[in-house]
Design a protein around this motif. Sequence first.
Motif, PDB file in Angstrom:
ATOM      1  N   LEU A 124      -7.422 -10.105  -1.040  1.00 44.32           N
ATOM      2  CA  LEU A 124      -7.730  -8.787  -0.062  1.00 44.32           C
ATOM      3  C   LEU A 124      -8.556  -7.872  -0.657  1.00 44.32           C
ATOM      4  CD1 LEU A 124      -4.142  -8.760   1.137  1.00 44.32           C
ATOM      5  CD2 LEU A 124      -6.185  -9.276   2.698  1.00 44.32           C
ATOM      6  N   ARG A 125      -9.030  -7.745  -1.893  1.00 42.49           N
ATOM      7  CA  ARG A 125      -9.589  -6.737  -2.745  1.00 42.49           C
ATOM      8  C   ARG A 125      -8.976  -5.561  -2.907  1.00 42.49           C
ATOM      9  NH1 ARG A 125     -13.820 -10.016  -0.930  1.00 42.49           N
ATOM     10  NH2 ARG A 125     -15.485 -10.185  -2.249  1.00 42.49           N
ATOM     11  N   LEU A 126      -7.618  -5.682  -3.253  1.00 36.51           N
ATOM     12  CA  LEU A 126      -6.654  -4.516  -3.366  1.00 36.51           C
ATOM     13  C   LEU A 126      -6.579  -4.344  -4.835  1.00 36.51           C
ATOM     14  CD1 LEU A 126      -5.826  -5.126  -0.296  1.00 36.51           C
ATOM     15  CD2 LEU A 126      -3.740  -3.802  -1.066  1.00 36.51           C
ATOM     16  N   TRP A 134      -0.042  -1.335  -4.564  1.00 38.66           N
ATOM     17  CA  TRP A 134      -1.439  -1.838  -4.331  1.00 38.66           C
ATOM     18  C   TRP A 134      -2.141  -1.146  -3.353  1.00 38.66           C
ATOM     19  CZ3 TRP A 134      -3.301  -6.131  -7.303  1.00 38.66           C
ATOM     20  CH2 TRP A 134      -1.968  -7.135  -7.889  1.00 38.66           C
ATOM     21  N   LEU A 135      -3.473  -0.760  -3.562  1.00 38.77           N
ATOM     22  CA  LEU A 135      -4.291  -0.147  -2.544  1.00 38.77           C
ATOM     23  C   LEU A 135      -5.681  -0.342  -2.597  1.00 38.77           C
ATOM     24  CD1 LEU A 135      -3.996   3.802  -3.638  1.00 38.77           C
ATOM     25  CD2 LEU A 135      -3.517   1.898  -5.147  1.00 38.77           C
ATOM     26  N   ARG A 136      -6.372   0.343  -1.470  1.00 36.86           N
ATOM     27  CA  ARG A 136      -7.685   0.281  -1.452  1.00 36.86           C
ATOM     28  C   ARG A 136      -8.304   1.162  -0.205  1.00 36.86           C
ATOM     29  NH1 ARG A 136     -11.366  -3.212  -1.398  1.00 36.86           N
ATOM     30  NH2 ARG A 136     -12.636  -2.074   0.174  1.00 36.86           N
ATOM     31  N   PRO A 137      -9.481   1.537  -0.004  1.00 35.66           N
ATOM     32  CA  PRO A 137      -9.788   2.099   1.194  1.00 35.66           C
ATOM     33  C   PRO A 137      -9.717   1.063   2.254  1.00 35.66           C
ATOM     34  CG  PRO A 137     -11.496   2.440  -0.537  1.00 35.66           C
ATOM     35  CD  PRO A 137     -10.355   1.586  -0.940  1.00 35.66           C
ATOM     36  N   ALA A 138      -9.280   1.553   3.344  1.00 31.95           N
ATOM     37  CA  ALA A 138      -8.996   0.706   4.638  1.00 31.95           C
ATOM     38  C   ALA A 138     -10.566   0.678   5.440  1.00 31.95           C
ATOM     39  CB  ALA A 138      -8.085   1.397   5.590  1.00 31.95           C
ATOM     40  N   ASN A 139     -11.388  -0.060   4.848  1.00 35.60           N
ATOM     41  CA  ASN A 139     -12.723  -0.374   5.602  1.00 35.60           C
ATOM     42  C   ASN A 139     -13.055  -1.730   5.649  1.00 35.60           C
ATOM     43  OD1 ASN A 139     -13.139  -0.886   2.663  1.00 35.60           O
ATOM     44  ND2 ASN A 139     -15.136  -0.530   3.281  1.00 35.60           N
TER      45      ASN A 139
END
Length: 248
Positions: A124-126, A134-139
């Motif tokens: 998921l590329r987090l 875990w996190l990442r930009p929601a794009n």
Amino acid sequence: MDRGDAARLAVRPLTARSIVLSTLLGHHPPQLPARALVRVGELFGIAEGTVRVALSRMVAAGDLRHGDDGYGLTARLLERQARQDESRTPRTLPWDGGWEIAVVTAERRPAADRTALRQAMAGLRLAELREGSWLRPANLGRPRPQAAAEQCTWLTGTPDEDPAALAARLWDLDGWAARAEALAAALDRAAGPAERFTVAAAALRHLLADPLLPEPLLPTGWPGAALRRRYDAFEAELRELLRQYLEG
């Protein structure tokens, strides 16, 4: 390419298994008759017997299935093919500044579940901010694997700090960019199909680690798109070479 360059770029040696696997991962649908895979091996200097032994071992290991239609990828490697395809043509969404946040809420997780979650988050590329967060930009638009959906509570939020600075903390963007540029240059320098094949395989593995961040969060001159174009050009060249070779 000398040994120093190969080691620095993490280029793996060309083997019968790597040729078979890369050929099928790049082929749609991912199945070919044995004679075609043998001829591909011959193109790269691998003897027929060596390719056939590799095919038998890959079937025994569960990497390939064998039927009347030839050799094809099993479910696990079909998932890998899907990830590779996505890494080359990512499905990005307009970014409004929001971030995906996943917090592990499942208790008493066995080791297998923890491993499955890490693999799901990588897909998921987090990035992991701290253990269990875990996190990442929601794009990115993609489904969440069962391991991620069941073990985590999912939220959307925005950081108080500079999001570009947060992204730089979560991912080694300078390191990824430097290696991408080195791989692109090595692909341009590579002499002959075998060397280009090994460098291109390393480039594709590197694309799987691209965090696919929104442009405002990337350093200037980010080389992700350029490396994708280089790889696409190589694949088109290889596909035409294989077509001519297999039909010859």
